[in-house]
Design a protein around this motif. Sequence first.
Motif, PDB file in Angstrom:
ATOM      1  N   LEU A 409       0.828  -1.205   0.000  1.00  0.00           N
ATOM      2  CA  LEU A 409       0.000   0.000   0.000  1.00  0.00           C
ATOM      3  C   LEU A 409       0.861   1.252   0.000  1.00  0.00           C
ATOM      4  N   GLY A 410       1.956   1.211   0.742  1.00  0.00           N
ATOM      5  CA  GLY A 410       2.843   2.370   0.796  1.00  0.00           C
ATOM      6  C   GLY A 410       3.447   2.693  -0.561  1.00  0.00           C
ATOM      7  N   ILE A 411       3.983   1.681  -1.223  1.00  0.00           N
ATOM      8  CA  ILE A 411       4.633   1.902  -2.518  1.00  0.00           C
ATOM      9  C   ILE A 411       3.605   2.269  -3.586  1.00  0.00           C
ATOM     10  N   SER A 412       2.533   1.482  -3.676  1.00  0.00           N
ATOM     11  CA  SER A 412       1.525   1.732  -4.713  1.00  0.00           C
ATOM     12  C   SER A 412       0.806   3.055  -4.484  1.00  0.00           C
ATOM     13  N   GLY A 413       0.402   3.306  -3.229  1.00  0.00           N
ATOM     14  CA  GLY A 413      -0.301   4.549  -2.926  1.00  0.00           C
ATOM     15  C   GLY A 413       0.542   5.773  -3.169  1.00  0.00           C
ATOM     16  N   THR A 414       1.831   5.683  -2.832  1.00  0.00           N
ATOM     17  CA  THR A 414       2.737   6.807  -3.083  1.00  0.00           C
ATOM     18  C   THR A 414       2.853   7.070  -4.580  1.00  0.00           C
ATOM     19  N   TRP A 415       2.968   6.011  -5.359  1.00  0.00           N
ATOM     20  CA  TRP A 415       3.085   6.150  -6.814  1.00  0.00           C
ATOM     21  C   TRP A 415       1.851   6.838  -7.394  1.00  0.00           C
ATOM     22  N   TYR A 416       0.679   6.354  -7.019  1.00  0.00           N
ATOM     23  CA  TYR A 416      -0.553   6.912  -7.587  1.00  0.00           C
ATOM     24  C   TYR A 416      -0.833   8.326  -7.071  1.00  0.00           C
ATOM     25  N   ALA A 417      -0.500   8.589  -5.806  1.00  0.00           N
ATOM     26  CA  ALA A 417      -0.699   9.940  -5.277  1.00  0.00           C
ATOM     27  C   ALA A 417       0.223  10.938  -5.976  1.00  0.00           C
ATOM     28  N   LEU A 418       1.469  10.549  -6.207  1.00  0.00           N
ATOM     29  CA  LEU A 418       2.391  11.426  -6.935  1.00  0.00           C
ATOM     30  C   LEU A 418       1.910  11.648  -8.363  1.00  0.00           C
ATOM     31  N   ALA A 419       1.375  10.587  -8.968  1.00  0.00           N
ATOM     32  CA  ALA A 419       0.846  10.729 -10.333  1.00  0.00           C
ATOM     33  C   ALA A 419      -0.298  11.735 -10.360  1.00  0.00           C
ATOM     34  N   GLU A 420      -1.179  11.684  -9.357  1.00  0.00           N
ATOM     35  CA  GLU A 420      -2.286  12.635  -9.298  1.00  0.00           C
ATOM     36  C   GLU A 420      -1.776  14.064  -9.087  1.00  0.00           C
ATOM     37  N   ILE A 421      -0.782  14.217  -8.208  1.00  0.00           N
ATOM     38  CA  ILE A 421      -0.237  15.556  -7.928  1.00  0.00           C
ATOM     39  C   ILE A 421       0.399  16.152  -9.167  1.00  0.00           C
TER      40      ILE A 421
END
Length: 426
Positions: A409-421
């Motif tokens: 969750l940490g790795i995937s969520g960070t990736w997708y959150a950065l993509a959204e930002i």
Amino acid sequence: MMHQEQASATSQSQALDLPPPSPGEDTPFLGDAQNPPLSSQPRTFANVFIAVVGAGVLGLPYCFKRTGWIMGVLMIFFVADLAYHCMMLLVHTRRKLESMSEIPKITSFGDLGFAACGPIGRTVVDLMVLLSQLGFCVSYLIFIADTLANLYLGSNIWGISSASLCIWGCFPFQLGLNSIKTLTHLAPLSIFADVVDLGAMAIVMCEELGIIVKKMPNVRAFAGPSMFFYGMGLAVYSFEGIGMVLPLESEAKDKSKFRGILAISMAFIALMYAGFGALGYFAFGEDVKDIITSNFGKGFISSVVQLGLCINLLFTFPLMMNPVYEIIERRFHDGNYCIWSRWLLVLTVILIALMIPNFADFLSLVGSSVCCGLSFVLPTVFHLIAFNGEISRIEWNCDVGIAVLGVVLGISGTWYALAEIFMVKA
């Protein structure tokens, strides 16, 4: 109000003529910071509520928009149950380690890290606490800036982003507040802020019910898998408060009932979060904004609520930065007060806030990148170390599974959150 999170252990002075230590991770919220009385069950419930509930709840309707409302509700209850389980793992681990005669009293998450893994354990906990606290304070500034710009200033002034001007406007004010050595007398503001948050949520939900009764827009129940990881990050952020579990359990009058009070508290908060997020999405549908109060325009009641939240977050900012100062000053200034390092940290928070375009996206980033580690990975790792060879295969598999889930969750969520930002900035 934001969760009232965490830091590392504050050392006890043995000299009677020395002043008492400043509040640290093990400082209680309701009571005497130096001589905390044992807490009754209602008081423990209130402390858990203060530790967990924060401004992140205002981003939940936007999260439900991105994930779909059924997926959002399921994530809220799943994260609440997982967070509760990991909180109790910390309590069990502390009791196990303290039962060993060579282990000193454990009062904080950092102490537990040291007892379980030595200096590296405390370092990892300190680093994650530092990053999470800085992230919380950045989200405060984003909320304040976006709210004030929406209410009074518009999108820009003379070609300059009004939100950026508001963030810079907070800078001198925060330099003064964060220069205060002892922040104990500001602690009542945190309690007041939680009362304001509850009032604000009640007003917002009443307004949303009125809108839903008139006409409910089309909503979706589920979104794609990428939104699952995004939503999990924001849900984890919303339940971040694990660093306060050990001090709260220590000051509970009847420790045998702490587990039940914690379970009731987390269930109540989960119900409140799910209802708030769903109602916000049902009221505004795809038009819901990243800060739900922005959807209510500039009416008198709405303006008072939003301004009250901004004022409370302004005064909560130094309280949330205090664990950061405790860590930095202990590690680099021999525990001595250093105004320059405090000012530099405030400036760092200001600069980060200027670069973040969206409140909810940033909450998801902090929840994924840091809070998953604090909430899921470290408690299970410390539990495995403390109970090495003494737990069943099922318990061992459960600990390992939660730790792996936290990492994923940490790795995937960070990736997708950065993509959204970065997608928003583009």
